[in-house]
Design a protein around this motif. Structure first.
Motif, PDB file in Angstrom:
ATOM      1  N   PHE A  61       0.821  -1.212   0.000  1.00  0.00           N
ATOM      2  CA  PHE A  61       0.000   0.000   0.000  1.00  0.00           C
ATOM      3  C   PHE A  61       0.857   1.264   0.000  1.00  0.00           C
ATOM      4  O   PHE A  61       0.442   2.286  -0.563  1.00  0.00           O
ATOM      5  CB  PHE A  61      -0.975  -0.015   1.174  1.00  0.00           C
ATOM      6  CG  PHE A  61      -2.178  -0.882   0.944  1.00  0.00           C
ATOM      7  CD1 PHE A  61      -3.129  -0.531   0.001  1.00  0.00           C
ATOM      8  CD2 PHE A  61      -2.346  -2.066   1.650  1.00  0.00           C
ATOM      9  CE1 PHE A  61      -4.241  -1.335  -0.235  1.00  0.00           C
ATOM     10  CE2 PHE A  61      -3.454  -2.876   1.425  1.00  0.00           C
ATOM     11  CZ  PHE A  61      -4.406  -2.508   0.479  1.00  0.00           C
ATOM     12  N   ALA A  62       2.038   1.203   0.597  1.00  0.00           N
ATOM     13  CA  ALA A  62       2.953   2.355   0.545  1.00  0.00           C
ATOM     14  C   ALA A  62       3.349   2.642  -0.901  1.00  0.00           C
ATOM     15  O   ALA A  62       3.372   3.800  -1.337  1.00  0.00           O
ATOM     16  CB  ALA A  62       4.188   2.089   1.398  1.00  0.00           C
ATOM     17  N   GLU A  63       3.649   1.591  -1.635  1.00  0.00           N
ATOM     18  CA  GLU A  63       4.019   1.760  -3.044  1.00  0.00           C
ATOM     19  C   GLU A  63       2.850   2.309  -3.860  1.00  0.00           C
ATOM     20  O   GLU A  63       3.037   3.149  -4.758  1.00  0.00           O
ATOM     21  CB  GLU A  63       4.488   0.424  -3.624  1.00  0.00           C
ATOM     22  CG  GLU A  63       5.836  -0.028  -3.075  1.00  0.00           C
ATOM     23  CD  GLU A  63       6.266  -1.390  -3.584  1.00  0.00           C
ATOM     24  OE1 GLU A  63       5.428  -2.068  -4.222  1.00  0.00           O
ATOM     25  OE2 GLU A  63       7.418  -1.780  -3.346  1.00  0.00           O
ATOM     26  N   GLU A  64       1.640   1.851  -3.555  1.00  0.00           N
ATOM     27  CA  GLU A  64       0.464   2.350  -4.271  1.00  0.00           C
ATOM     28  C   GLU A  64       0.211   3.824  -3.943  1.00  0.00           C
ATOM     29  O   GLU A  64      -0.184   4.605  -4.822  1.00  0.00           O
ATOM     30  CB  GLU A  64      -0.760   1.502  -3.928  1.00  0.00           C
ATOM     31  CG  GLU A  64      -0.710   0.083  -4.477  1.00  0.00           C
ATOM     32  CD  GLU A  64      -0.532   0.041  -5.983  1.00  0.00           C
ATOM     33  OE1 GLU A  64      -1.360   0.639  -6.698  1.00  0.00           O
ATOM     34  OE2 GLU A  64       0.454  -0.568  -6.450  1.00  0.00           O
ATOM     35  N   SER A 102       0.248   7.112  -6.529  1.00  0.00           N
ATOM     36  CA  SER A 102      -0.860   8.060  -6.633  1.00  0.00           C
ATOM     37  C   SER A 102      -0.384   9.508  -6.623  1.00  0.00           C
ATOM     38  O   SER A 102      -1.106  10.407  -7.076  1.00  0.00           O
ATOM     39  CB  SER A 102      -1.860   7.842  -5.485  1.00  0.00           C
ATOM     40  OG  SER A 102      -1.364   8.368  -4.259  1.00  0.00           O
ATOM     41  N   MET A 103       0.838   9.744  -6.129  1.00  0.00           N
ATOM     42  CA  MET A 103       1.324  11.125  -5.992  1.00  0.00           C
ATOM     43  C   MET A 103       2.556  11.444  -6.825  1.00  0.00           C
ATOM     44  O   MET A 103       2.929  12.609  -6.938  1.00  0.00           O
ATOM     45  CB  MET A 103       1.613  11.420  -4.516  1.00  0.00           C
ATOM     46  CG  MET A 103       0.385  11.415  -3.632  1.00  0.00           C
ATOM     47  SD  MET A 103       0.759  11.825  -1.897  1.00  0.00           S
ATOM     48  CE  MET A 103       1.447  10.260  -1.323  1.00  0.00           C
ATOM     49  N   ASP A 144      -6.199  11.410  -7.176  1.00  0.00           N
ATOM     50  CA  ASP A 144      -6.917  11.687  -5.930  1.00  0.00           C
ATOM     51  C   ASP A 144      -7.808  10.533  -5.511  1.00  0.00           C
ATOM     52  O   ASP A 144      -7.984  10.277  -4.312  1.00  0.00           O
ATOM     53  CB  ASP A 144      -7.742  12.968  -6.079  1.00  0.00           C
ATOM     54  CG  ASP A 144      -6.874  14.184  -6.341  1.00  0.00           C
ATOM     55  OD1 ASP A 144      -5.931  14.416  -5.570  1.00  0.00           O
ATOM     56  OD2 ASP A 144      -7.132  14.902  -7.332  1.00  0.00           O
ATOM     57  N   ASP A 145      -8.384   9.826  -6.477  1.00  0.00           N
ATOM     58  CA  ASP A 145      -9.244   8.694  -6.149  1.00  0.00           C
ATOM     59  C   ASP A 145      -8.467   7.622  -5.391  1.00  0.00           C
ATOM     60  O   ASP A 145      -8.924   7.106  -4.370  1.00  0.00           O
ATOM     61  CB  ASP A 145      -9.842   8.088  -7.427  1.00  0.00           C
ATOM     62  CG  ASP A 145     -10.863   8.997  -8.079  1.00  0.00           C
ATOM     63  OD1 ASP A 145     -11.591   9.681  -7.341  1.00  0.00           O
ATOM     64  OD2 ASP A 145     -10.933   9.029  -9.316  1.00  0.00           O
TER      65      ASP A 145
END
Length: 342
Positions: free
Chosen positions: A276-279, A283-284, A291-292
């Motif tokens: 989840f950190a990689e995801e 996202s940024m 933003d989603d």
């Protein structure tokens, strides 16, 4: 695994409802009060606020927020006022709405849920949209990726702690023979193993796979070295130092959304906070922000494992998640995100 959001100790739903009503009544909106309430209450407390607000004022809280707020700040507030299954069902609907499908969102949600979670999301999807989630996935996806998504949607993964070393060896061999040890790829074998075995078992499978590829590739190297010592031998030698990781094999055998799906499963199994950190980073990074995806992960994981995700993020990228959010978002949206992240 701890989250960053915890139940407020002095929680009184009626008092919070009055604060929110005051923040939206009359001219102007007091966004700071909204952020303070929604960003510092647990999901259970926020859902209680939604019910109490209607009892006290005969008004719908989300409707009132819609009339006062806008853009990403409104979207984040609305997401915070849904149960997890309701929220993820809406995210899946958004991912399949309109032209094209957001495969990353689809995979992220299905990979991140346990069997019970998948069942609850399917139920909420049917209630919210009067449609079967599986049928919509069939209509919006295709080919091997559709088969992968449907396999995950069955919610039939073993969830016990039993690890059978011999079975792990057999599964590793099945994956080896279905992928890099043949011409073409037998995706059905990957589905059968990666979508049904327990996480603990699959961690053992991945370790056995690495040992298996080391043995096989080292054998190939010895054969090559008997008749040719050149750049190709050196290349194979480098590859056999520690065997081949299952991720590398998947990347070499698959592409597109199918590669995304299998890689996501493997990463989630290996280390959930790191996945989840990689995801979040994806996202940024670069121009613009997804933003989603940013909202989805922060809201979803805020009471599950966001503390570990924050730690993994800083270890991977040398900068805190808070710093990235500060640089990539703005206004009240940023303030509420930072309140949740802590």
């Amino acid at each position: 695994m701890p989250g960053t959001v915890h139940p407020a100790e002095d929680f009184i739903a009626e008092r919070d409802c009055e604060e929110l009503r005051k923040a939206m009544k009359g001219l102007g909106t007091n966004e700071a009060k909204i952020i303070n309430v929604l960003g510092n209450r647990s999901r259970t407390q926020r859902l209680e606020i939604v019910l109490e607000y209607k009892v006290l004022f005969g008004r719908d809280l989300i409707a009132d927020l819609k009339s006062e707020l806008s853009a990403n700040f409104l979207r984040l507030c609305k997401c915070l006022l849904l149960s997890v299954p309701q929220f993820l069902a809406k995210e899946l609907k958004r991912a399949m709405k309109g032209s094209g499908t957001d495969e990353r969102a689809l995979v992220e949600i299905l990979v991140g849920l346990d069997n019970r979670g998948i069942s609850e999301v399917k139920r909420c999807y049917k209630v919210s949209f009067e449609a079967e989630l599986e049928r919509e996935v069939v209509n919006e996806t295709s080919g091997d990726f559709k088969r992968l998504a449907l396999s995950l949607l069955q919610g039939s993964r073993l969830e016990d702690d039993v690890v059978d070393r011999e079975l792990a060896k057999e599964d590793a061999l099945e994956l080896f023979n279905a992928g890099i040890n043949r011409f073409g790829t037998d995706e059905s074998k990957f589905n059968a193993i990666l979508c049904s075995r327990s996480y603990k078992h699959l961690k053992m499978v991945f370790a056995e796979y690495k040992l298996k590829t080391k043995r096989e590739l080292t054998s190939d190297l010895r054969t090559l070295s008997e008749w040719r010592r050149n750049a190709e031998v050196e290349r194979v030698s480098t590859r056999t130092v520690a065997g081949e990781d299952i991720e590398k094999s998947i990347r070499s055998e698959m592409s597109g959304e199918l590669e995304l799906g299998y890689i996501s499963i493997v990463k989630k199994i290996k280390n959930t906070p790191t996945y989840f950190a990689e995801e979040l980073y994806k996202s940024m990074k670069g121009l613009g922000t997804d933003d989603d995806q940013l909202i989805r992960i922060i809201v979803w994981r805020s009471e599950i494992d966001l503390v570990e995700i924050k730690g993994a993020f800083e270890s991977l990228y040398g900068k805190s998640l808070r710093e990235y959010i500060k640089e990539d978002t703005s206004g009240d949206f940023k303030s509420l995100l930072l309140t949740i992240v802590k």
